[in-house]
Write an enzyme that holds these catalytic residues in place. Structure first.
Site, PDB file in Angstrom:
ATOM      1  N   LEU A   1      34.582  61.944   8.041  1.00 23.53           N
ATOM      2  CA  LEU A   1      34.978  61.096   7.124  1.00 23.53           C
ATOM      3  C   LEU A   1      36.420  60.975   6.893  1.00 23.53           C
ATOM      4  O   LEU A   1      37.054  62.196   6.571  1.00 23.53           O
ATOM      5  CB  LEU A   1      34.189  61.262   5.748  1.00 23.53           C
ATOM      6  CG  LEU A   1      34.348  60.226   4.736  1.00 23.53           C
ATOM      7  CD1 LEU A   1      33.766  58.872   4.991  1.00 23.53           C
ATOM      8  CD2 LEU A   1      33.635  60.606   3.542  1.00 23.53           C
ATOM      9  N   ASP A   2      37.078  59.788   7.036  1.00 22.69           N
ATOM     10  CA  ASP A   2      38.562  59.948   6.998  1.00 22.69           C
ATOM     11  C   ASP A   2      39.166  60.780   5.730  1.00 22.69           C
ATOM     12  O   ASP A   2      38.467  60.421   4.609  1.00 22.69           O
ATOM     13  CB  ASP A   2      39.174  58.648   7.008  1.00 22.69           C
ATOM     14  CG  ASP A   2      38.939  57.918   8.397  1.00 22.69           C
ATOM     15  OD1 ASP A   2      38.684  58.520   9.326  1.00 22.69           O
ATOM     16  OD2 ASP A   2      39.067  56.722   8.454  1.00 22.69           O
ATOM     17  N   PRO A   3      40.307  61.238   5.798  1.00 28.74           N
ATOM     18  CA  PRO A   3      40.770  61.910   4.449  1.00 28.74           C
ATOM     19  C   PRO A   3      41.037  61.090   3.376  1.00 28.74           C
ATOM     20  O   PRO A   3      40.889  61.375   2.171  1.00 28.74           O
ATOM     21  CB  PRO A   3      42.259  62.349   5.083  1.00 28.74           C
ATOM     22  CG  PRO A   3      41.970  62.711   6.673  1.00 28.74           C
ATOM     23  CD  PRO A   3      41.152  61.491   6.953  1.00 28.74           C
ATOM     24  N   LEU A   4      41.503  59.545   3.803  1.00 28.52           N
ATOM     25  CA  LEU A   4      41.577  58.528   2.658  1.00 28.52           C
ATOM     26  C   LEU A   4      40.345  58.003   2.024  1.00 28.52           C
ATOM     27  O   LEU A   4      40.260  57.191   1.094  1.00 28.52           O
ATOM     28  CB  LEU A   4      42.612  57.583   3.286  1.00 28.52           C
ATOM     29  CG  LEU A   4      43.871  58.170   3.830  1.00 28.52           C
ATOM     30  CD1 LEU A   4      44.836  56.616   4.040  1.00 28.52           C
ATOM     31  CD2 LEU A   4      44.685  58.744   2.820  1.00 28.52           C
ATOM     32  N   ALA A   5      39.199  58.346   2.683  1.00 32.55           N
ATOM     33  CA  ALA A   5      37.887  58.044   2.250  1.00 32.55           C
ATOM     34  C   ALA A   5      37.506  59.222   1.299  1.00 32.55           C
ATOM     35  O   ALA A   5      37.460  60.216   1.335  1.00 32.55           O
ATOM     36  CB  ALA A   5      36.926  57.606   3.378  1.00 32.55           C
TER      37      ALA A   5
END
Length: 310
Positions: A46-50
């Site tokens: 899961l993307d860091p920004l998500a």
């Protein structure tokens, strides 16, 4: 003499509600530390920004990770119109701008073309490997390349909110390998404008949903109170879609030793009716304990993954 592993032999799944600005790898490390677990892993970056659902496997549960990697997923995301970026999210450098602001009705009219089995080009800033290197590393180094188109499945895509003219929020249910950022890129292009992901939250991975999710801060507080077992889900949680067969203590012992067991004709017929076409995977259970993941062939169960659970 075998070297003793560091940590405790903790096994199970944790449905983590990953916070913003944290990598999936760091999230796994913090969960392992909280449980003092010998080993751990996650079922899909899961993307860091998500934010949102990041299933984390500990101990013997890591053997079931591949089964969850293929699971369907659900997202809620907000598009910011007017700016394209290198990363397709708000952190990237601007690559294009537009004054066009699609109405909610225009967005909804464009969505049917994105539902079903569709062609999608993954973002260059992704973990896909290109000649042995991660695409995001090549993109950061300024290397020019284009990832090949691939088929992805989108089951549902709809608008749920439009807070203002510059933003619209959607929800999506999809199969493995689908990139929200690529959907936003292609949707903006179809609407004759620019756009990027302003906010992204994963709300479900297979049977792991927000209903059973726990925040990292809450988990670490439970660690101080010695109540971590309350957050741990059984190893077989990731195997909800796999038919289960109750086996005798004798058969459980044979499977644990890596030996096949013979099925009764009625067991074969029952399992055939429950198995998806072309699939032969069955979980063998001794009471509430997962014994092994097996392949059914020629009237027998052959152990493929054996679990050391008590």
């Amino acid at each position: 003499m075998a070297r003793r592993k560091k940590g405790d032999a903790v096994s199970g799944w944790l449905c983590l509600d990953k916070p913003y600005d944290l990598t999936s790898t760091t999230a796994v490390s913090r969960v392992r530390r909280a449980f003092n677990a010998q080993k751990g892993g996650h079922a899909g970056t899961l993307d860091p920004l998500a934010t949102g659902i990041l299933p984390i496997a500990l101990g013997e549960a890591t053997k079931t990770v591949p089964f969850l990697m293929d699971a369907d997923k659900a997202y809620r995301f907000t598009i910011a119109w007017g700016r394209d970026t290198t990363t397709l999210d708000r952190e990237g450098e601007t690559t294009g701008t537009s004054d066009v602001r699609p109405t909610r009705e225009q967005v909804e009219a464009a969505l049917p073309a994105f539902i079903g089995e569709v062609d999608q080009i993954p973002p260059n800033f992704s973990a896909i490997k290109v000649d042995g290197e991660r695409a995001y590393d090549l993109a950061r180094d300024g290397v020019e390349f284009e990832l090949p188109t691939r088929k992805v499945s989108i089951f549902d895509l709809k608008v749920v909110d439009q807070p203002d003219a510059d933003h619209v929020t959607l929800t999506m249910e999809c199969g493995k390998g689908t990139y929200v950022r690529a959907v936003v890129r292609d949707l903006a292009k179809a609407l004759g404008t620019c756009g990027h992901v302003a906010d992204l939250r994963r709300t479900r991975v297979g049977g792991f949903s927000e209903a059973s999710a726990i925040a990292l801060e809450t988990l670490e507080n439970l660690s101080y109170e010695a109540r971590l077992s309350e957050a741990l889900l059984p190893v077989e949680t990731a195997l909800d879609d796999i038919p289960a067969l109750a086996v005798t203590d004798e058969d459980a012992f044979r499977l644990a030793q890596g030996r096949a067991i013979v099925l009764l004709p009625r067991q074969v017929e029952t399992l055939k009716a429950e198995l998806p076409p072309g699939d032969r995977t069955v979980s063998a259970m001794s009471g509430d304990r997962l014994v092994a993941l097996c392949e059914m062939r020629a009237g027998k169960l052959n152990p493929v993954r054996v679990f050391q659970l008590t």
